[in-house]
Design a protein around this motif. Sequence first.
Motif, PDB file in Angstrom:
ATOM      1  N   ARG A  32       0.836  -1.206   0.000  1.00 18.96           N
ATOM      2  CA  ARG A  32       0.000   0.000   0.000  1.00 18.96           C
ATOM      3  C   ARG A  32       0.872   1.257   0.000  1.00 18.96           C
ATOM      4  O   ARG A  32       0.645   2.187  -0.763  1.00 18.96           O
ATOM      5  CB  ARG A  32      -0.925   0.001   1.210  1.00 18.96           C
ATOM      6  CG  ARG A  32      -1.822   1.234   1.304  1.00 18.96           C
ATOM      7  CD  ARG A  32      -2.670   1.209   2.561  1.00 18.96           C
ATOM      8  NE  ARG A  32      -3.508   0.037   2.611  1.00 18.96           N
ATOM      9  CZ  ARG A  32      -4.764  -0.010   2.149  1.00 18.96           C
ATOM     10  NH1 ARG A  32      -5.301   1.050   1.623  1.00 18.96           N
ATOM     11  NH2 ARG A  32      -5.456  -1.118   2.232  1.00 18.96           N
ATOM     12  N   SER A  33       1.883   1.265   0.842  1.00 16.59           N
ATOM     13  CA  SER A  33       2.761   2.422   0.953  1.00 16.59           C
ATOM     14  C   SER A  33       3.532   2.658  -0.343  1.00 16.59           C
ATOM     15  O   SER A  33       3.615   3.793  -0.835  1.00 16.59           O
ATOM     16  CB  SER A  33       3.737   2.213   2.114  1.00 16.59           C
ATOM     17  OG  SER A  33       4.643   3.271   2.187  1.00 16.59           O
ATOM     18  N   TYR A  34       4.074   1.595  -0.915  1.00 19.30           N
ATOM     19  CA  TYR A  34       4.857   1.723  -2.142  1.00 19.30           C
ATOM     20  C   TYR A  34       3.959   2.116  -3.314  1.00 19.30           C
ATOM     21  O   TYR A  34       4.325   2.950  -4.140  1.00 19.30           O
ATOM     22  CB  TYR A  34       5.610   0.426  -2.425  1.00 19.30           C
ATOM     23  CG  TYR A  34       6.642   0.545  -3.516  1.00 19.30           C
ATOM     24  CD1 TYR A  34       7.479   1.647  -3.624  1.00 19.30           C
ATOM     25  CD2 TYR A  34       6.794  -0.456  -4.459  1.00 19.30           C
ATOM     26  CE1 TYR A  34       8.427   1.757  -4.631  1.00 19.30           C
ATOM     27  CE2 TYR A  34       7.737  -0.366  -5.466  1.00 19.30           C
ATOM     28  CZ  TYR A  34       8.554   0.751  -5.548  1.00 19.30           C
ATOM     29  OH  TYR A  34       9.490   0.852  -6.540  1.00 19.30           O
ATOM     30  N   LEU A  35       2.766   1.534  -3.381  1.00 23.55           N
ATOM     31  CA  LEU A  35       1.831   1.895  -4.439  1.00 23.55           C
ATOM     32  C   LEU A  35       1.440   3.362  -4.340  1.00 23.55           C
ATOM     33  O   LEU A  35       1.312   4.047  -5.363  1.00 23.55           O
ATOM     34  CB  LEU A  35       0.567   1.038  -4.344  1.00 23.55           C
ATOM     35  CG  LEU A  35       0.480  -0.160  -5.253  1.00 23.55           C
ATOM     36  CD1 LEU A  35      -0.806  -0.936  -4.994  1.00 23.55           C
ATOM     37  CD2 LEU A  35       0.574   0.226  -6.697  1.00 23.55           C
ATOM     38  N   GLY A  43       1.296  10.289 -11.216  1.00 15.56           N
ATOM     39  CA  GLY A  43       0.127  11.151 -11.359  1.00 15.56           C
ATOM     40  C   GLY A  43      -1.152  10.370 -11.542  1.00 15.56           C
ATOM     41  O   GLY A  43      -2.072  10.804 -12.225  1.00 15.56           O
ATOM     42  N   GLU A  44      -1.224   9.194 -10.914  1.00 18.75           N
ATOM     43  CA  GLU A  44      -2.396   8.322 -11.039  1.00 18.75           C
ATOM     44  C   GLU A  44      -3.044   8.094  -9.684  1.00 18.75           C
ATOM     45  O   GLU A  44      -2.420   8.291  -8.645  1.00 18.75           O
ATOM     46  CB  GLU A  44      -1.999   6.958 -11.606  1.00 18.75           C
ATOM     47  CG  GLU A  44      -1.478   6.992 -13.014  1.00 18.75           C
ATOM     48  CD  GLU A  44      -1.267   5.600 -13.582  1.00 18.75           C
ATOM     49  OE1 GLU A  44      -1.924   4.647 -13.118  1.00 18.75           O
ATOM     50  OE2 GLU A  44      -0.434   5.474 -14.490  1.00 18.75           O
ATOM     51  N   GLU A  45      -4.303   7.681  -9.729  1.00 17.91           N
ATOM     52  CA  GLU A  45      -4.998   7.239  -8.528  1.00 17.91           C
ATOM     53  C   GLU A  45      -5.247   5.743  -8.669  1.00 17.91           C
ATOM     54  O   GLU A  45      -5.699   5.281  -9.717  1.00 17.91           O
ATOM     55  CB  GLU A  45      -6.318   7.977  -8.348  1.00 17.91           C
ATOM     56  CG  GLU A  45      -6.135   9.438  -8.003  1.00 17.91           C
ATOM     57  CD  GLU A  45      -7.450  10.133  -7.703  1.00 17.91           C
ATOM     58  OE1 GLU A  45      -8.519   9.492  -7.789  1.00 17.91           O
ATOM     59  OE2 GLU A  45      -7.405  11.325  -7.388  1.00 17.91           O
ATOM     60  N   ILE A  46      -4.945   5.008  -7.604  1.00 14.44           N
ATOM     61  CA  ILE A  46      -5.098   3.550  -7.594  1.00 14.44           C
ATOM     62  C   ILE A  46      -6.076   3.187  -6.482  1.00 14.44           C
ATOM     63  O   ILE A  46      -6.035   3.763  -5.397  1.00 14.44           O
ATOM     64  CB  ILE A  46      -3.741   2.857  -7.318  1.00 14.44           C
ATOM     65  CG1 ILE A  46      -2.684   3.294  -8.334  1.00 14.44           C
ATOM     66  CG2 ILE A  46      -3.885   1.340  -7.291  1.00 14.44           C
ATOM     67  CD1 ILE A  46      -2.912   2.835  -9.738  1.00 14.44           C
ATOM     68  N   SER A  47      -6.926   2.207  -6.735  1.00 12.11           N
ATOM     69  CA  SER A  47      -7.874   1.744  -5.726  1.00 12.11           C
ATOM     70  C   SER A  47      -7.143   1.308  -4.472  1.00 12.11           C
ATOM     71  O   SER A  47      -6.063   0.704  -4.535  1.00 12.11           O
ATOM     72  CB  SER A  47      -8.681   0.563  -6.277  1.00 12.11           C
ATOM     73  OG  SER A  47      -9.530   0.036  -5.281  1.00 12.11           O
ATOM     74  N   ALA A  48      -7.719   1.592  -3.308  1.00  9.52           N
ATOM     75  CA  ALA A  48      -7.096   1.240  -2.036  1.00  9.52           C
ATOM     76  C   ALA A  48      -7.499  -0.148  -1.560  1.00  9.52           C
ATOM     77  O   ALA A  48      -7.039  -0.591  -0.512  1.00  9.52           O
ATOM     78  CB  ALA A  48      -7.461   2.277  -0.972  1.00  9.52           C
ATOM     79  N   ASP A  49      -8.346  -0.842  -2.306  1.00  9.60           N
ATOM     80  CA  ASP A  49      -8.805  -2.165  -1.854  1.00  9.60           C
ATOM     81  C   ASP A  49      -8.362  -3.288  -2.784  1.00  9.60           C
ATOM     82  O   ASP A  49      -9.115  -4.191  -3.092  1.00  9.60           O
ATOM     83  CB  ASP A  49     -10.316  -2.177  -1.664  1.00  9.60           C
ATOM     84  CG  ASP A  49     -11.083  -1.936  -2.966  1.00  9.60           C
ATOM     85  OD1 ASP A  49     -10.459  -1.541  -3.967  1.00  9.60           O
ATOM     86  OD2 ASP A  49     -12.304  -2.165  -2.974  1.00  9.60           O
ATOM     87  N   ASP A  60       4.346  -3.435 -10.553  1.00 12.46           N
ATOM     88  CA  ASP A  60       5.174  -3.712 -11.739  1.00 12.46           C
ATOM     89  C   ASP A  60       4.898  -2.692 -12.840  1.00 12.46           C
ATOM     90  O   ASP A  60       5.824  -2.156 -13.457  1.00 12.46           O
ATOM     91  CB  ASP A  60       4.912  -5.122 -12.272  1.00 12.46           C
ATOM     92  CG  ASP A  60       5.479  -6.212 -11.392  1.00 12.46           C
ATOM     93  OD1 ASP A  60       6.325  -5.913 -10.523  1.00 12.46           O
ATOM     94  OD2 ASP A  60       5.073  -7.381 -11.584  1.00 12.46           O
ATOM     95  N   ARG A  61       3.628  -2.413 -13.085  1.00  9.61           N
ATOM     96  CA  ARG A  61       3.245  -1.472 -14.139  1.00  9.61           C
ATOM     97  C   ARG A  61       3.742  -0.061 -13.829  1.00  9.61           C
ATOM     98  O   ARG A  61       4.319   0.612 -14.688  1.00  9.61           O
ATOM     99  CB  ARG A  61       1.717  -1.468 -14.297  1.00  9.61           C
ATOM    100  CG  ARG A  61       1.223  -0.561 -15.412  1.00  9.61           C
ATOM    101  CD  ARG A  61      -0.296  -0.551 -15.470  1.00  9.61           C
ATOM    102  NE  ARG A  61      -0.904   0.079 -14.316  1.00  9.61           N
ATOM    103  CZ  ARG A  61      -0.965   1.404 -14.118  1.00  9.61           C
ATOM    104  NH1 ARG A  61      -0.443   2.233 -15.003  1.00  9.61           N
ATOM    105  NH2 ARG A  61      -1.567   1.896 -13.049  1.00  9.61           N
ATOM    106  N   LEU A  62       3.549   0.371 -12.584  1.00 10.47           N
ATOM    107  CA  LEU A  62       3.946   1.726 -12.206  1.00 10.47           C
ATOM    108  C   LEU A  62       5.459   1.879 -12.116  1.00 10.47           C
ATOM    109  O   LEU A  62       5.982   2.968 -12.360  1.00 10.47           O
ATOM    110  CB  LEU A  62       3.274   2.136 -10.895  1.00 10.47           C
ATOM    111  CG  LEU A  62       1.764   2.398 -11.003  1.00 10.47           C
ATOM    112  CD1 LEU A  62       1.149   2.550  -9.630  1.00 10.47           C
ATOM    113  CD2 LEU A  62       1.488   3.607 -11.861  1.00 10.47           C
TER     114      LEU A  62
END
Length: 70
Positions: A32-35, A43-49, A60-62
């Motif tokens: 979670r922290s690394y994501l 500059g993206e938002e990623i789901s927290a769940d 990997d993608r980021l």
Amino acid sequence: MLGATGPDSDSSASKDPSEWVTGDEPMTGAQRSYLDTLAREAGEEISADLTKAEASEQIDRLQKATGRGQ
């Protein structure tokens, strides 16, 4: 074996995240922290769940998108 120069097919790190036994569990605090860091840099938002497997795939993608982990 850690620190090997070639891929280790017996290593869990070399398995596809969709094959992980614990892949359906919630992502870890470290993931979670690394994501969060990677998503901010990209500059993206990623789901927290996300699950552990989904988080690994997003990491990997980021990493590729931000130039980290090369």
